[in-house]
Motif scaffolding. Structure first.
Motif, short mmCIF file in Angstrom:
data_model
loop_
_atom_site.label_atom_id
_atom_site.label_comp_id
_atom_site.label_asym_id
_atom_site.label_seq_id
_atom_site.Cartn_x
_atom_site.Cartn_y
_atom_site.Cartn_z
N MET A 196 5.03 -4.57 34.04
CA MET A 196 6.01 -3.87 34.87
C MET A 196 7.18 -3.39 34.00
SD MET A 196 8.34 -5.34 37.99
CE MET A 196 9.53 -6.20 36.97
N LEU A 197 7.64 -4.25 33.09
CA LEU A 197 8.78 -3.88 32.24
C LEU A 197 8.46 -2.67 31.35
CD1 LEU A 197 10.11 -7.42 31.24
CD2 LEU A 197 11.09 -5.85 32.93
N ASP A 198 7.17 -2.54 30.99
CA ASP A 198 6.75 -1.38 30.17
C ASP A 198 6.84 -0.09 30.98
OD1 ASP A 198 6.20 -2.81 27.94
OD2 ASP A 198 4.06 -3.08 28.40
N GLU A 199 6.75 -0.24 32.29
CA GLU A 199 6.67 0.97 33.14
C GLU A 199 7.99 1.39 33.75
OE1 GLU A 199 3.63 -0.02 35.96
OE2 GLU A 199 2.15 -0.26 34.37
N ILE A 200 8.91 0.45 33.96
CA ILE A 200 10.13 0.82 34.70
C ILE A 200 11.25 1.25 33.76
CG2 ILE A 200 9.63 -0.66 36.68
CD1 ILE A 200 11.78 -2.62 35.61
N LYS A 201 12.18 2.01 34.36
CA LYS A 201 13.36 2.44 33.61
C LYS A 201 14.59 2.02 34.40
CE LYS A 201 15.19 6.50 31.31
NZ LYS A 201 15.23 7.94 31.34
N VAL A 202 15.46 1.23 33.78
CA VAL A 202 16.70 0.80 34.44
C VAL A 202 17.87 1.42 33.68
CG1 VAL A 202 18.16 -1.21 35.00
CG2 VAL A 202 15.67 -1.39 35.19
N GLU A 203 18.74 2.10 34.42
CA GLU A 203 19.89 2.74 33.78
C GLU A 203 21.17 2.37 34.50
OE1 GLU A 203 18.74 7.14 32.69
OE2 GLU A 203 17.66 6.42 34.46
N LEU A 204 22.24 2.37 33.73
CA LEU A 204 23.56 2.04 34.28
C LEU A 204 24.44 3.27 34.10
CD1 LEU A 204 24.98 -1.38 33.14
CD2 LEU A 204 26.08 0.20 34.67
N THR A 205 24.95 3.78 35.22
CA THR A 205 25.82 4.96 35.14
C THR A 205 27.05 4.71 36.01
OG1 THR A 205 24.69 6.00 36.99
CG2 THR A 205 23.89 6.57 34.80
N PHE A 206 27.93 5.69 36.08
CA PHE A 206 29.15 5.54 36.88
C PHE A 206 29.34 6.78 37.74
CE2 PHE A 206 29.36 2.91 33.19
CZ PHE A 206 29.84 1.71 33.70
N ASN A 207 29.82 6.57 38.97
CA ASN A 207 30.07 7.74 39.83
C ASN A 207 31.47 8.30 39.57
OD1 ASN A 207 31.90 6.17 41.23
ND2 ASN A 207 30.55 5.79 42.96
N GLU A 208 31.84 9.33 40.36
CA GLU A 208 33.12 10.00 40.09
C GLU A 208 34.34 9.09 40.31
OE1 GLU A 208 31.71 10.87 44.23
OE2 GLU A 208 30.81 10.90 42.24
N ASN A 209 34.13 7.98 41.06
CA ASN A 209 35.24 7.02 41.25
C ASN A 209 35.24 5.92 40.18
OD1 ASN A 209 35.96 8.30 43.68
ND2 ASN A 209 34.37 7.15 44.77
N GLY A 210 34.37 6.09 39.20
CA GLY A 210 34.31 5.10 38.13
C GLY A 210 33.53 3.86 38.52
N GLU A 211 32.85 3.91 39.68
CA GLU A 211 32.08 2.74 40.11
C GLU A 211 30.68 2.76 39.50
OE1 GLU A 211 34.29 2.52 44.43
OE2 GLU A 211 32.39 3.58 44.20
N GLN A 212 30.22 1.57 39.23
CA GLN A 212 28.90 1.44 38.62
C GLN A 212 27.78 1.82 39.58
OE1 GLN A 212 28.18 -2.26 36.37
NE2 GLN A 212 26.41 -2.56 37.65
N VAL A 213 26.81 2.55 39.04
CA VAL A 213 25.63 2.93 39.82
C VAL A 213 24.41 2.51 38.98
CG1 VAL A 213 24.29 4.91 40.65
CG2 VAL A 213 26.78 4.91 40.90
N VAL A 214 23.49 1.77 39.61
CA VAL A 214 22.27 1.41 38.85
C VAL A 214 21.11 2.26 39.34
CG1 VAL A 214 22.40 -0.89 37.82
CG2 VAL A 214 22.19 -0.67 40.29
N LEU A 215 20.33 2.71 38.37
CA LEU A 215 19.19 3.56 38.69
C LEU A 215 17.90 2.84 38.31
CD1 LEU A 215 20.45 6.95 37.14
CD2 LEU A 215 20.73 6.17 39.51
N LEU A 216 16.95 2.87 39.26
CA LEU A 216 15.61 2.36 38.97
C LEU A 216 14.69 3.57 38.99
CD1 LEU A 216 13.43 0.16 38.64
CD2 LEU A 216 13.45 -0.12 41.12
N ASP A 217 14.14 3.89 37.84
CA ASP A 217 13.31 5.09 37.71
C ASP A 217 14.02 6.31 38.31
OD1 ASP A 217 11.31 3.60 36.47
OD2 ASP A 217 10.51 2.97 38.41
N GLY A 218 15.30 6.42 38.04
CA GLY A 218 16.07 7.59 38.48
C GLY A 218 16.63 7.49 39.89
N GLU A 219 16.23 6.47 40.66
CA GLU A 219 16.71 6.32 42.05
C GLU A 219 17.93 5.39 42.09
OE1 GLU A 219 13.85 4.27 44.49
OE2 GLU A 219 15.26 4.04 46.16
N ASP A 220 18.97 5.80 42.79
CA ASP A 220 20.16 4.96 42.95
C ASP A 220 19.82 3.79 43.89
OD1 ASP A 220 22.53 3.75 43.52
OD2 ASP A 220 23.59 5.56 44.16
N VAL A 221 19.77 2.59 43.33
CA VAL A 221 19.41 1.42 44.16
C VAL A 221 20.60 0.48 44.35
CG1 VAL A 221 16.94 1.48 43.58
CG2 VAL A 221 18.50 0.18 42.12
#
Ligand code: DC
Length: 222
Positions: free
Chosen positions: A60-85
């Protein structure tokens, strides 16, 4: 050079709320690393993968992509395969799944660089369980933020009741204790206070007093 502040402690000690407020006051970026484990836990739930060490989690770890980004308010947004979860990972089931899957060494290895890289370029307040001990052992300031299990369960109970959820205090206290046990007794990166961390106990403090305590600890040491 960027400054890193590590805030570790058990579930429900108010780490995220307090760290977020302190980061805002001090102009730092706040990073909630629990969200990353929750995201991996969600991926496992969706695929029906058992949150235990083994080939299933590894592939599963080979297949998924986890990313950490921030929205316009500076709040953290986590993405699982590009989806905001970011919202989906906040359920009690996701908490329990995260607690279990975070004990899998391959999961911790998978998330290590992501966390370290965030602290390379920016001034960060990073909260988690092993930030001061494993992820950022050279953090300029380390704080171990805690409160009694009863105080933590009471806060969580109040929060959920206010959201209109039908929950029992005893169940929440059991949950808090189970997660503490899991987090403190796993073989890899167990929750423990770093030798050079300052202990901050918020059992008897309200939110505002807890934020002041943390901001003062940081200001005194920076
Ligand atoms: O802080 P939280 O409740 O969102 O964390 C969810 C789970 O992830 C928690 O049970 C422990 C785990 N975790 C971890 O092992 N290491 C971290 N740095 C952060 C969280």
């Amino acid at each position: 050079m960027s400054i890193a502040i590590a805030i570790d402690g058990p579930a429900g000690a108010g780490k995220s709320t307090i760290s977020k407020a302190a980061a805002k006051e001090l102009g730092f970026i706040y990073i909630d690393t629990g969200a990353l484990y929750r995201t991996v836990g969600l991926a496992a739930s969706r695929r029906g993968v058992e949150p235990v060490e083994g080939a299933e989690v590894n592939s599963m770890l080979d297949e998924i992509k986890v990313e950490l980004t921030f929205n316009e308010n500076g709040e953290q947004v986590v993405l699982l395969d590009g989806e905001d979860v970011s919202g989906l990972i906040r359920t009690p089931e996701a908490s329990m799944m995260a607690s279990k899957i975070s004990a899998v060494p391959a999961v911790r290895a998978f998330l290590l660089d992501l966390q370290r890289n965030m602290a390379k370029t920016d001034n960060v307040i990073m909260d988690g369980r092993d930030i001061g001990t494993v992820i950022l052992p050279n953090a300029e300031i380390k704080i171990f933020l805690t409160a009694s299990p009863e105080a933590r369960a009471q806060r969580r109970y109040k929060e959920l009741i206010e959201k209109g959820m039908d929950v029992k205090y005893e169940d929440i206290l059991d949950d808090v204790k189970t997660r503490d046990y899991n987090d403190m007794h796993r073989d890899i990166a167990p929750l423990k206070q770093a030798d050079d961390a300052v202990l901050a106990d918020t059992t008897k403090l309200d939110l505002q007093e807890s934020i002041e305590l943390i901001v003062n600890i940081i200001k005194e040491r920076s």
